[in-house]
Design a protein around this motif. Structure first.
Motif, short mmCIF file in Angstrom:
data_model
loop_
_atom_site.label_atom_id
_atom_site.label_comp_id
_atom_site.label_asym_id
_atom_site.label_seq_id
_atom_site.Cartn_x
_atom_site.Cartn_y
_atom_site.Cartn_z
N SER A 237 0.87 -1.19 0.00
CA SER A 237 0.00 0.00 0.00
C SER A 237 0.89 1.23 0.00
N CYS B 39 -8.17 0.71 4.79
CA CYS B 39 -7.56 1.96 4.32
C CYS B 39 -7.95 3.11 5.25
N HIS C 18 -4.56 1.22 -0.99
CA HIS C 18 -4.33 -0.20 -0.72
C HIS C 18 -4.55 -0.96 -2.02
#
Ligand code: GTP
Length: 301
Positions: free
Chosen positions: A202, A256, A282
Motif C-alpha cells: 500500500s 484503508c 491499498h
C-alpha cells in the motif's frame, strides 16, 4: 568559431502585438545535483530533476532570460537545499530578470536513498523514497511544499477474522473430543495452512504545505510516517525478520480508513505543517482495484 559582430537577441527585437503577462515561464526537467540536509551537519547530494519558473509580468517583454535561471539553479549544488538556500535562489531568480518578473517558483524531484535496519537481525538494506520539494516567491511571500510517498503493508481485518473462523472450524473438524492434548494441537497447527487474510503493498502519498516554515529533515519525517502506520515495507530480510513482520501485520490489521486515521493523527500533531493533502492506496490483492482514502486538513466547504 566566433562570428563577427554582436549576437542577435530576438528577445529584444521581435515583440508580438497584444502581449499579455504570463503566470509562469521557465524550464522543466533540468538535471541538477542538490544538497539535501538529512540531519544536523549531515547532507546527501541527490540527482534531482528541476523545474524553474519566473512570472513574465512585463507584457511588453518577448521572453525571459532562461540561462540566468539555469545559472542560479546550479548554485544549489554547493549550498544546502533548505529554507534559506531555496529562499535565496528564488529571490535571485526574480532579480535576474531585471524587473520583468515579480514571482519565481522551483520544483525539485528526486529519490532519497536511506539505510533501513532489519526488524530483528543485525542486517541493513537501502530504500529510496520519491520526494518533491517546491518553493515559490510571489508578492513577497515565500511558500514551501513537500511531496513524498511511503510504501507500507496492509492486512485486511475482515479477511483476518474470516480466516480465523476457518481455522477454528478446521480444528473443530480435526478433533472430535472436547479437550485436546496441547502437544497434539501444536503439532497440528504447525502442519496445516487453513486460510490467510489478504494483504497488499500500500502507499501513502502526502502533499505538505509549510507556508514560510523551515523544511524538516526528511529521514525523521519518513520514519515517523512509517512508525505511525506500523507496518513499513522491509529491505534486507532474514527468516527471523519475516516472522516479526508477520507478527507486526497481525498486530496492525488495517482497512484503508485505519491507515488514513493513523497518518492524519500524526499530521495533526505537527507544528510546522500549515495544510496537508494525503491519499492512502491499498492495492488490494483481493481485487483488481484499489481501496483508497483521500483527505486534507481543511476539507472543501
Ligand atoms: N525566453 C525564452 N528563451 C528561449 C526560448 N527557447 C530558447 N530560448 C533561448 O534561451 C537562451 C538563453 O536565453 P538568455 O538567458 O536570454 O540568453 P542570453 O541572452 O545569451 O543571456 P542574457 O544576456 O543574460 O539574457 C537564448 O538563446 C534564447 O533564445 C523560449 O521559449 N523562451
Amino acid at each position: 568559431m566566433q562570428y563577427s559582430g554582436s549576437l542577435p537577441d530576438i528577445a529584444k527585437t521581435q515583440i508580438e502585438t497584444g502581449t499579455y503577462p504570463l503566470q509562469w515561464v521557465g524550464m522543466e526537467g533540468i538535471a541538477a545535483p542538490i544538497n539535501i540536509a538529512t540531519a544536523k551537519d549531515q547532507q546527501q547530494v541527490v540527482a534531482a530533476k528541476a523545474n524553474v519558473y519566473v512570472s513574465l509580468d512585463d507584457a511588453a517583454e518577448k521572453g525571459i532570460h532562461m540561462s540566468r535561471l539555469h545559472a542560479i539553479l546550479n548554485e544549489l549544488s554547493t549550498t544546502a537545499c533548505d529554507k534559506d538556500g531555496l529562499g535565496k535562489v528564488l529571490k535571485k531568480m526574480v532579480n535576474s530578470q531585471a524587473g520583468i518578473s515579480q514571482g519565481a517558483r522551483i520544483e525539485l524531484a528526486f529519490d532519497l536513498l536511506l539505510p533501513k535496519p532489519s526488524l530483528l537481525s543485525n542486517e541493513t538494506g537501502y530504500q529510496t523514497y520519491p520526494i518533491e520539494i517546491c518553493g515559490q516567491l510571489q508578492s513577497g511571500q515565500y511558500d514551501y511544499e513537500l511531496k513524498l510517498s511511503v510504501p507500507y503493508s496492509s492486512t485486511c481485518p475482515c479477511s483476518a477474522a474470516l480466516s480465523r473462523q476457518l481455522l477454528a472450524n478446521a480444528i473443530d473438524s480435526a478433533f472430535a473430543t472436547s479437550s485436546i492434548d496441547k502437544q497434539t494441537l501444536l503439532t497440528w497447527v504447525q502442519a496445516h495452512s487453513i486460510a490467510t487474510p489478504h494483504s497488499q503493498r500500500s502507499y501513502a502519498y502526502l502533499n505538505l504545505s509549510l507556508g514560510d516554515n523551515p523544511l524538516p529533515f526528511l529521514p525523521p519525517l519518513i520514519f515517523g510516517i512509517e512508525e505511525a502506520i506500523g507496518t513499513p515495507v522491509q529491505t534486507m530480510v532474514k527468516r527471523s525478520d519475516e516472522q516479526e513482520f508477520a507478527r507486526l501485520n497481525a498486530d496492525n490489521l488495517m482497512f484503508c480508513e485505519d491507515a488514513a486515521r493513523r497518518i492524519k493523527a500524526m499530521l495533526e500533531q505537527s507544528t510546522w505543517i500549515k495544510d496537508y493533502w494525503f491519499k492512502v492506496e491499498h492495492q488490494e490483492s483481493l481485487h483488481a482495484h484499489d481501496a483508497v482514502v483521500i483527505d486534507r486538513k481543511f476539507p472543501a466547504r
